[in-house]
Design a protein around this motif. Sequence first.
Motif, PDB file in Angstrom:
ATOM      1  N   TRP A  62     -35.978 -13.865  15.037  1.00 15.07           N
ATOM      2  CA  TRP A  62     -37.327 -13.925  15.537  1.00 15.07           C
ATOM      3  C   TRP A  62     -37.904 -12.438  16.128  1.00 15.07           C
ATOM      4  O   TRP A  62     -39.006 -12.143  15.718  1.00 15.07           O
ATOM      5  N   ALA A  63     -36.899 -11.895  16.903  1.00 15.12           N
ATOM      6  CA  ALA A  63     -37.703 -10.385  17.302  1.00 15.12           C
ATOM      7  C   ALA A  63     -37.874  -9.516  16.254  1.00 15.12           C
ATOM      8  O   ALA A  63     -38.934  -8.387  16.549  1.00 15.12           O
ATOM      9  N   LYS A  64     -37.144  -9.312  15.149  1.00 14.31           N
ATOM     10  CA  LYS A  64     -37.789  -8.650  14.237  1.00 14.31           C
ATOM     11  C   LYS A  64     -38.866  -9.129  13.223  1.00 14.31           C
ATOM     12  O   LYS A  64     -39.595  -8.050  12.847  1.00 14.31           O
ATOM     13  N   SER A  74     -43.404  -8.401  19.522  1.00 17.64           N
ATOM     14  CA  SER A  74     -43.950  -8.547  20.559  1.00 17.64           C
ATOM     15  C   SER A  74     -44.984  -9.822  20.479  1.00 17.64           C
ATOM     16  O   SER A  74     -45.194  -9.962  19.216  1.00 17.64           O
ATOM     17  N   GLU A  75     -45.362 -10.292  21.420  1.00 21.43           N
ATOM     18  CA  GLU A  75     -46.202 -11.489  21.390  1.00 21.43           C
ATOM     19  C   GLU A  75     -47.415 -11.459  20.231  1.00 21.43           C
ATOM     20  O   GLU A  75     -48.232 -10.471  20.600  1.00 21.43           O
ATOM     21  N   GLY A  76     -47.454 -11.921  19.342  1.00 27.46           N
ATOM     22  CA  GLY A  76     -48.657 -12.007  18.218  1.00 27.46           C
ATOM     23  C   GLY A  76     -48.651 -10.895  17.408  1.00 27.46           C
ATOM     24  O   GLY A  76     -49.493 -10.764  16.591  1.00 27.46           O
ATOM     25  N   ALA A 109     -36.995 -11.410  23.755  1.00 29.99           N
ATOM     26  CA  ALA A 109     -37.111 -10.889  25.211  1.00 29.99           C
ATOM     27  C   ALA A 109     -38.454 -11.321  25.763  1.00 29.99           C
ATOM     28  O   ALA A 109     -38.350 -11.386  26.857  1.00 29.99           O
ATOM     29  N   TRP A 110     -39.356 -10.852  24.950  1.00 30.28           N
ATOM     30  CA  TRP A 110     -40.548 -10.858  25.470  1.00 30.28           C
ATOM     31  C   TRP A 110     -41.149 -12.268  25.832  1.00 30.28           C
ATOM     32  O   TRP A 110     -41.759 -12.675  26.685  1.00 30.28           O
ATOM     33  N   LEU A 111     -40.525 -13.253  24.906  1.00 29.51           N
ATOM     34  CA  LEU A 111     -40.895 -14.689  25.019  1.00 29.51           C
ATOM     35  C   LEU A 111     -40.085 -15.195  26.432  1.00 29.51           C
ATOM     36  O   LEU A 111     -40.856 -15.868  27.305  1.00 29.51           O
ATOM     37  N   ILE A 112     -38.811 -14.602  26.783  1.00 26.69           N
ATOM     38  CA  ILE A 112     -38.224 -15.047  27.957  1.00 26.69           C
ATOM     39  C   ILE A 112     -38.711 -14.514  29.266  1.00 26.69           C
ATOM     40  O   ILE A 112     -39.048 -15.013  30.033  1.00 26.69           O
ATOM     41  N   SER A 113     -39.427 -13.062  29.072  1.00 26.09           N
ATOM     42  CA  SER A 113     -40.244 -12.434  30.211  1.00 26.09           C
ATOM     43  C   SER A 113     -41.371 -13.494  30.592  1.00 26.09           C
ATOM     44  O   SER A 113     -41.772 -13.614  31.757  1.00 26.09           O
ATOM     45  N   LYS A 114     -42.177 -14.060  29.689  1.00 24.14           N
ATOM     46  CA  LYS A 114     -43.386 -14.551  29.734  1.00 24.14           C
ATOM     47  C   LYS A 114     -43.123 -16.047  30.209  1.00 24.14           C
ATOM     48  O   LYS A 114     -44.008 -16.424  31.223  1.00 24.14           O
ATOM     49  N   TYR A 115     -41.888 -16.684  29.670  1.00 20.51           N
ATOM     50  CA  TYR A 115     -41.837 -18.063  29.977  1.00 20.51           C
ATOM     51  C   TYR A 115     -40.186 -17.980  30.561  1.00 20.51           C
ATOM     52  O   TYR A 115     -39.425 -18.752  29.863  1.00 20.51           O
ATOM     53  N   CYS A 168     -41.456 -22.774  19.363  1.00 18.41           N
ATOM     54  CA  CYS A 168     -40.769 -23.036  18.065  1.00 18.41           C
ATOM     55  C   CYS A 168     -41.858 -23.551  16.840  1.00 18.41           C
ATOM     56  O   CYS A 168     -41.651 -23.249  15.818  1.00 18.41           O
ATOM     57  N   ARG A 169     -42.567 -24.521  17.304  1.00 16.27           N
ATOM     58  CA  ARG A 169     -43.592 -25.104  16.466  1.00 16.27           C
ATOM     59  C   ARG A 169     -44.307 -23.969  15.722  1.00 16.27           C
ATOM     60  O   ARG A 169     -44.530 -23.959  14.594  1.00 16.27           O
ATOM     61  N   ARG A 170     -44.700 -23.049  16.426  1.00 11.17           N
ATOM     62  CA  ARG A 170     -45.582 -21.952  16.150  1.00 11.17           C
ATOM     63  C   ARG A 170     -44.760 -21.044  15.039  1.00 11.17           C
ATOM     64  O   ARG A 170     -45.501 -20.664  14.089  1.00 11.17           O
ATOM     65  N   ILE A 171     -43.725 -20.668  15.500  1.00 12.48           N
ATOM     66  CA  ILE A 171     -42.796 -19.553  14.457  1.00 12.48           C
ATOM     67  C   ILE A 171     -42.299 -20.259  13.227  1.00 12.48           C
ATOM     68  O   ILE A 171     -42.659 -19.747  12.215  1.00 12.48           O
ATOM     69  N   VAL A 172     -42.018 -21.743  13.412  1.00  9.05           N
ATOM     70  CA  VAL A 172     -41.577 -22.233  12.194  1.00  9.05           C
ATOM     71  C   VAL A 172     -42.607 -22.671  11.570  1.00  9.05           C
ATOM     72  O   VAL A 172     -42.636 -22.181  10.099  1.00  9.05           O
TER      73      VAL A 172
END
Length: 657
Positions: A47-49, A53-55, A87-93, A125-129
């Motif tokens: 995911w991080a690769k 970063s978000e978006g 990490a960016w997702l965990i920081s945000k949520y 998860c819906r978004r990335i999948v």
Amino acid sequence: MNQRSFSQFSLGVCDYPEHVDEIDWAEHARQQRKLGLTWVRLAEFAWAKIEPSEGTFEWSWLDKAIDVYAKEGLSIVLGTPTATPPAWLISKYPDILPIDENGQVKKFGSRRHYDHASEVYRQECRRIVTLMANRYATHPAVKGWQTDNELGHEGTTVSYGGASEKRFPQWLEHKYGSLEALNQAWGNAFWSQDYSAWEQIKAPNLTAVRQANPSHRLDYQRFCSDMIVEFQQLQIDILRDVCPEHFITHNCVIFSAECDLYKLTKPLDFVSWDSYPIGMLEFFADWESEDVKTEYARTGHPDLVSLNHDIYRGLCDQRSFWVMEQQCGHANWAQYNPIPAQGAVKLWSAQAWAHGASGVIYFRFRASHYAQEIMHSGLLHQNGQPDRGYQEVQSFDPGIFPTNTQNSRVAVLHDYDSLWSYNHQPHNQDLSYWYQFVMFYGALRELGVSVDIIHPTQLKNKRYDLVVSPALTLLTPESAKSVLDVAPYTTLIFGPRTDFRDQYGKAAKRGQFEQLAPIIGGKLINFDSLRPTLQQDVQEEDDSNCSFTASLWCESYDVDSAKVLYSYRQGPLHGQAAVIQYKQTITIGALSKGLIKTIIKEQCEQLSIKIEEMPDGVRVTDCGSHELVVNFNQQRSSWKGMALLPVDYKLIPKVEH
């Protein structure tokens, strides 16, 4: 479950192009093709690769990698990367992080660091999948998907706070309808545990003084399992919609115990699992001596490996499954991680086919030179040179194995409600559900009997001559009905603690066998949890020279219409029945491997089920037109006059008479 399967036995590998320099990709793909591999699994932790970063998306590396493998003719299984929120997702949520049993937040820095009930994380998860599915839906090399990675593993099923704890009362209200019904179902009159409002009900951890109510624990385990099922289903719905021609699978784990896999795997096209035979030895815990573990330290124990194969074939309704991660060198996660014996990788691959696998995917292609799996081997060393597993795969020909048409006459019953209830209150620190289950399953395999492992409700799908139920301690009304329905025409063998709890996890009001009373012919007198130094003699009623020694657990029965086959001698249960039979149903109350094996052997002989007394470490599996004989010993063995090389197998055509 869709009726997709693969008749041809094929091989593949898990690969991580994001872990190596791009200049190596083409050579890796070429090597994989030369090895005879046809499948490669990619991107399940990426995911991080993909979204650093978000978006902000970086698809180009994965696009290129897929094209490189496709150029060599490899078919691709993509993993949805939801096991590793970045990490960016965990920081945000931060609220998506799970809570451990001690009430502490589990931090970022490993994998599966999320609460399955979190609606925020589900939406991410819906978004990335959806993005990933849309991008690769029409790529000709992409054939299928693996959802997440090893759901229900390493203590990640249950979160004791956050979204799960908030959602739990809603789940309970839907199930029970009223607090009065819940209080009665859980037996909350005990220790004044009655609830007067749904929001009073919390996760069953950090309870004062002693353990939480076992019915509370059971329902929380069921709830958390259901959250995983929901979590996976949202991904399946997206993939079915966007990629209708692709298959969907999931890679389950060794002795999976945290999630109800009968529910989790039902919507999949086929089931996969991750096989690490050497690490699997530790599931023996203290059941077996260190001598036994040493004997199989470089091969794993044949019965533990085959048991897992049979479980996952059973989840497929006896259709083919895949091994999505097959150990091909030393692992990194067990207490001890020896190098496999020469020939072990080929042996494990052949054994997987014998138990119904149509695909074996080796983990991993090139060993990682950083992070948590530095010590885990691959087909290649970190420096890119072939390891021993590479050479074994190179000489392994999957084309010699025909379509497996195994058709067993024996079923072994398995279910997660019983597993959870047994392990929540084992009443003996050396006992567990798997200990008791393996004792019965191992006896069948030592007799050369091939079996299906199924849930009790699957009995209606196929007629069996012999049904063995090692530890069906909790019976729902539906499961009880399934067992009672087959009793008139099937021989049944039950182990200790059978039908001891009702669907809520409570002991039945009318005592053990409340639901199965019509086919048992007796009642429980008492049970005895034995210290390791205590043993109990068991003697056959009709032959005073036939006796066995039971340990850890004994229960005795008062008979009405049943016949006593074995009784206890000496001790507090002296003279009481240890094994009883009513018509075609046998109930065994004593944990003695010799006793269990003797009874199973006698019943197989009466039913004309073929048995073979197998040497230690040698097993045979009926595959329809062929038998596969495996030798897990590191020395030569023989069977029926046939010489068996160390750590080797023989594929034998069956002769029709």
